[in-house]
Design a protein around this motif. Structure first.
Motif, PDB file in Angstrom:
ATOM      1  N   SER A  23       2.551  14.362   1.157  1.00  0.00           N
ATOM      2  CA  SER A  23       1.439  14.241   0.215  1.00  0.00           C
ATOM      3  C   SER A  23       0.629  12.980   0.500  1.00  0.00           C
ATOM      4  O   SER A  23       1.078  12.077   1.203  1.00  0.00           O
ATOM      5  N   GLU A  24      -0.555  12.931  -0.083  1.00  0.00           N
ATOM      6  CA  GLU A  24      -1.398  11.740   0.081  1.00  0.00           C
ATOM      7  C   GLU A  24      -0.957  10.605  -0.843  1.00  0.00           C
ATOM      8  O   GLU A  24      -1.466   9.503  -0.755  1.00  0.00           O
ATOM      9  N   PHE A  25      -0.004  10.850  -1.721  1.00  0.00           N
ATOM     10  CA  PHE A  25       0.412   9.848  -2.698  1.00  0.00           C
ATOM     11  C   PHE A  25       1.324   8.779  -2.112  1.00  0.00           C
ATOM     12  O   PHE A  25       1.579   7.775  -2.752  1.00  0.00           O
ATOM     13  N   SER A  57       0.828  -1.208   0.000  1.00  0.00           N
ATOM     14  CA  SER A  57       0.000   0.000   0.000  1.00  0.00           C
ATOM     15  C   SER A  57       0.860   1.255   0.000  1.00  0.00           C
ATOM     16  O   SER A  57       0.382   2.327  -0.339  1.00  0.00           O
ATOM     17  N   ASN A  58       2.133   1.125   0.385  1.00  0.00           N
ATOM     18  CA  ASN A  58       3.029   2.282   0.388  1.00  0.00           C
ATOM     19  C   ASN A  58       3.612   2.510  -0.995  1.00  0.00           C
ATOM     20  O   ASN A  58       4.026   1.569  -1.657  1.00  0.00           O
ATOM     21  N   LEU A  61       2.282   3.095  -5.515  1.00  0.00           N
ATOM     22  CA  LEU A  61       2.983   3.317  -6.780  1.00  0.00           C
ATOM     23  C   LEU A  61       4.487   3.243  -6.574  1.00  0.00           C
ATOM     24  O   LEU A  61       4.989   3.509  -5.489  1.00  0.00           O
ATOM     25  N   ASP A  62       5.200   2.881  -7.630  1.00  0.00           N
ATOM     26  CA  ASP A  62       6.651   3.060  -7.690  1.00  0.00           C
ATOM     27  C   ASP A  62       6.877   4.282  -8.563  1.00  0.00           C
ATOM     28  O   ASP A  62       6.345   4.364  -9.675  1.00  0.00           O
ATOM     29  N   ILE A  63       7.642   5.244  -8.069  1.00  0.00           N
ATOM     30  CA  ILE A  63       7.808   6.526  -8.752  1.00  0.00           C
ATOM     31  C   ILE A  63       9.285   6.894  -8.808  1.00  0.00           C
ATOM     32  O   ILE A  63       9.986   6.770  -7.806  1.00  0.00           O
TER      33      ILE A  63
END
Length: 119
Positions: free
Chosen positions: A77-79, A45-46, A84-86
């Motif tokens: 941020s809420e992201f 979830s992270n 996601l992998d960013i």
């Protein structure tokens, strides 16, 4: 997850993590950043981030300023909970047109939030 720090569970740590984002990921470009993102391969979830700040950006102090600004913006941020992998790739032009440090940090934060808003 560590409260103050930026723990390992929030970072892309090895080459295979970065290679995963090279194919089939979506990208967003702003004046200051290019961002590639894709659902996390660990199905957590992270969200996890990786930073690429080349020596063209400036000396170590300038590069670290950019990295700190990106990390802090992401952390608040809420992201960070989107799974996601960013990868954030900083533009070498961040410090070229302006020398006001607070304005540069503000521009980086705006670019990160703008790009994450499109994710």
């Amino acid at each position: 997850m560590s409260v103050k720090g930026f723990g390992k569970e929030l970072r892309l740590l090895n080459q295979s993590d970065f290679d995963y984002l090279k194919t089939g990921s979506k990208s967003i470009s702003t004046k200051w950043l290019r961002i590639y993102f894709k659902p996390s391969k660990n199905s957590l979830s992270n969200s996890r981030i990786g930073l690429a700040v080349s020596k063209k950006v400036g000396n170590a102090v300038k590069r670290n300023i950019v990295k700190r600004a990106i990390r802090e913006t992401f952390r608040t941020s809420e992201f960070k909970d989107k799974g996601l992998d960013i990868i954030f790739i900083a533009s070498p032009y961040i410090f070229k047109n302006d020398s006001d440090l607070s304005k540069i940090k503000s521009n980086i934060r705006k670019a990160v939030l703008e790009a994450l808003g499109k994710c």
